[in-house]
Enzyme design. Structure first.
Site, short mmCIF file in Angstrom:
data_model
loop_
_atom_site.label_atom_id
_atom_site.label_comp_id
_atom_site.label_asym_id
_atom_site.label_seq_id
_atom_site.Cartn_x
_atom_site.Cartn_y
_atom_site.Cartn_z
N LYS A 320 0.84 -0.94 0.28
CA LYS A 320 -0.65 -0.30 0.03
C LYS A 320 0.81 1.16 -0.46
CE LYS A 320 -4.30 2.04 1.96
NZ LYS A 320 -4.79 1.99 3.06
N GLU A 404 -20.02 -3.68 10.82
CA GLU A 404 -20.90 -2.80 12.02
C GLU A 404 -22.04 -3.98 12.98
OE1 GLU A 404 -18.91 -1.07 9.05
OE2 GLU A 404 -19.65 -2.30 8.47
N ARG A 432 -25.57 -0.46 7.03
CA ARG A 432 -25.74 -1.79 7.97
C ARG A 432 -26.76 -2.23 8.99
NH1 ARG A 432 -20.52 -3.53 4.94
NH2 ARG A 432 -20.39 -2.38 2.89
#
Length: 659
Positions: A320, A404, A432
């Site tokens: 990354k 979540e 969610r």
């Protein structure tokens, strides 16, 4: 597990140059190299043009793309580190597959910048995340090469599974659905629901796991350890492909032997990995890990995956922030970043002064005196300010990954044991977990506190990230209390009340960014404030940050000799005693709300006024449609909630004799 999430585009890249000298030297070295590169991008008019490039040209192209990414995001803000890490992967995908006939699905979507550059949006790339520009996420109405809109995590496998099945139903046996999934997305349960169903099919489906070991929050969980163990066997695909190439060059028996190896559980792989993978148990052919920055290896493994014509899982290992020293050094701080200086890596603005930071710091102060307080995050510890809590109380801090639903149920269970759980979550992501709020928190009467961050519009991230819908669905959850503070101190008051005076589900919603307050803060409370001056028959009502816009607009009108009264709500649900009575006493009432028009507090108040026989006029100003990417100021203006828009509204009211 790590959390290759999301969409925090105004993050902190602060002090990315700790060890600054070396980082700056590497950055400058990169910039000098980029200046000498051949301008290949200008010669690419469609993804097909990539196929004519030599391997050396492709390497140069990747360097040119990285230069463009850094240059653009430094001016527009956006998701930098994840895009720098997926350049070679994207180039290889477009060289091996044929978009848009082959469908690419980007999980979350924040790593699609290179894809956009290569699919006809180079000339508009400078408008990234800007109003009337191109989105920072895939949008089918923007390009035929964007097969599905995305902005939330863990959805890509399910989407690709459905697209692949649609291809089968249409009789298309040649093309593929390709899902690119970050390893952080694998902490979300939806990924496994997708894998479970996709693996049973015989469709042309390829899932690419872009495993970069680091994203917004540190990887947590068992799968993080599992992937880490698999990375140690990164030589598997290289070894297998080398064997296949050698066998294919052997006369007569070569190709048939290679085919046997390809279609069986590879002996080479068994030796290197020692066991079958979880992905094969789901029904996928597993290939990997592969070096995600080696174009030759990437193209080889993608070509091999196409040969199976069944679900294939490719494990790609990337870095990354690849190619930009500050982003490689601190990838989490460059996941989503504001505008920044390329040479130093320093951001244009610091997020140290924000509602998120104030919430996290206040929670730490309260937790010092109350060992029952626990902090829960779904892969957004830094974004929600809970990193302060993590440092002070690691034994009471829980990062559950991009999960979540689990976070809410886990919090409810903590509450059942007498703890005081505080789950800090972006409004957009809380959607969610509606079922868990209803069933696991509300029915049992569990006392859970939600810090609902990024409530309201969020600017350049656009439709998928606005926090405009939490009010509408939270009002349907029984025994829920919702606060919407208009300044930092009011937020602190609401947090204390939510923890120690409320029961059941207690929610505190606050916006992205910092406090901007000009109203009088001497009489703050957690109920409401009625500001009444000269005699008037007009009342304006609001809450949260909109109230300050309303206050400033009313001051401007007062300077012109036109007056109205104001009502600032702090506890917005259930409405405090007296709010309806105050509204009933006016002839004209206007409610300004930074939440969805349908199901909001303004609708609730309108119903109550109607029930009590209100005979005056009542008008609501709130958004009714999705808002595309733009600055927050522009979005507030579009909704009619900026100071300027409210001032104009008041002028119209006065013109018609209502103020």
């Amino acid at each position: 597990m790590k959390n290759n999430r999301r969409s925090e585009s105004c993050g902190t890249a602060a002090e990315c140059a700790a060890g600054k000298g070396a980082a700056e030297n590497k950055t400058m070295e990169y910039m000098k190299i980029s200046e000498t590169e051949e301008h290949l991008l200008e010669r690419l008019h469609s993804p097909d043009d990539l196929k004519a490039l030599s391997p050396e040209q492709c390497t140069a192209l990747c360097a040119e793309i990285r230069s463009l990414l850094i240059e653009t995001v430094s001016k527009t803000g956006g998701h930098l580190a994840s895009n720098l890490g997926s350049v070679e992967l994207t180039v290889a995908m477009h060289r091996v597959f044929d978009s848009p006939e082959d469908k690419f699905v980007w999980d979350v979507g924040h790593q699609c910048y290179t894809h956009k550059i290569l699919t006809g949006r180079l000339e508009r790339f400078s408008t990234l995340r800007q109003e009337n520009g191109i989105s920072g996420f895939p949008k089918p109405n923007e390009s035929e090469h964007d097969s599905f809109i995305s902005g939330h995590s863990s959805t890509a496998i399910s989407v690709a599974c459905g697209i692949a099945e649609g291809m089968r139903l249409h009789g298309d046996k040649e093309h593929f659905a390709v899902a690119v999934v970050g390893d952080g997305a694998m902490t979300g349960g939806l990924s496994y629901e997708g894998l479970n169903n996709a693996g049973k099919s015989r469709n042309n489906l390829i899932v690419i796991l872009n495993d970069n070991e680091m994203s917004i929050s540190k990887n947590v969980g068992a799968l993080a350890r599992y992937l880490s163990s698999m990375r140690s066997s990164e030589g598997y695909v290289r070894t297998k492909k080398a064997v296949e190439r050698r066998l294919n060059r052997t006369a007569v028996i070569g190709p048939s032997v290679a085919k046997v190896i390809k279609n069986s559980k590879s002996v080479v792989r068994d030796v290197l990995l020692q066991s079958a993978t979880i992905f094969e148990d789901f029904g996928f052919v597993y290939l990997g890990p592969v070096d995600g920055h080696n174009l030759v290896e990437l193209e080889e493994v993608l070509l091999a995956a196409k040969e199976y014509h069944r679900p294939v899982f490719i494990h790609v290992h990337t870095v990354k922030g690849k190619g930009y020293a500050p982003a490689e050094a601190k990838p989490s701080e460059y996941h989503g970043i504001s505008k920044f200086d390329i040479e130093t890596g320093n951001p244009e603005v610091s997020a140290a002064d924000s509602y998120s930071e104030m919430f996290g710091k206040e929670l730490v102060q309260l937790a010092k005196h109350d060992p029952r307080i626990c902090a829960v995050t779904a892969a957004m510890g830094g974004g929600t300010g809970l990193h302060h809590f993590a440092r002070e109380f690691p034994n009471r801090y829980y990062d559950v990954g991009i999960a979540e639903q689990h976070a809410v149920t886990f919090s409810a269970a903590l509450a059942s044991m007498g703890e005081l759980p505080v789950f800090a979550v972006y409004s957009s992501f809380l959607q969610r977990a509606y079922d868990q709020l209803m069933h696991d928190v509300a029915i049992g009467g569990m006392h859970v506190v939600l810090g609902i961050d990024r409530a309201g519009v969020v600017g350049e991230d656009g439709e998928t990230h606005h926090g405009l819908y939490d009010v509408s669905f939270l009002c349907t959850v029984p025994n829920t209390v919702i606060y919407a503070p208009a300044c930092y101190e009011e937020m602190r008051l609401c947090l204390r009340r939510a923890l120690y005076r409320d029961k059941g589900l207690a929610c505190i919603r606050y916006p992205r960014g910092s406090e901007k307050v000009s109203f009088d803060k001497t009489a703050l409370n957690t109920e409401y404030t009625h500001v009444s001056g000269r005699k008037t028959d007009t009342l304006y009502i609001s809450y949260g940050r909109v109230y300050d816009h309303l206050y400033r607009a009313s001051r401007r009108m007062a300077e012109e000799g036109v007056f109205c009264d104001l009502l600032k709500l702090t506890r917005i649900f259930p409405l405090a005693e007296g709010v309806v009575e105050i509204a009933m006493s006016y002839a004209h009432v206007v409610f300004l709300e930074e939440a969805y028009y349908y199901g909001g507090i303004s609708q609730l108040l309108g119903d109550l006024l109607l029930e009590r026989g209100f005979r005056g006029t009542y008008r609501r100003v709130a958004p009714k449609a999705y808002l595309p990417q733009a600055s927050t100021d522009s979005q507030m203006e579009t909704m009619g909630l900026s100071e300027h828009a409210i001032y104009q509204d008041m002028q119209q009211e006065a013109k018609h004799g209502k103020a």
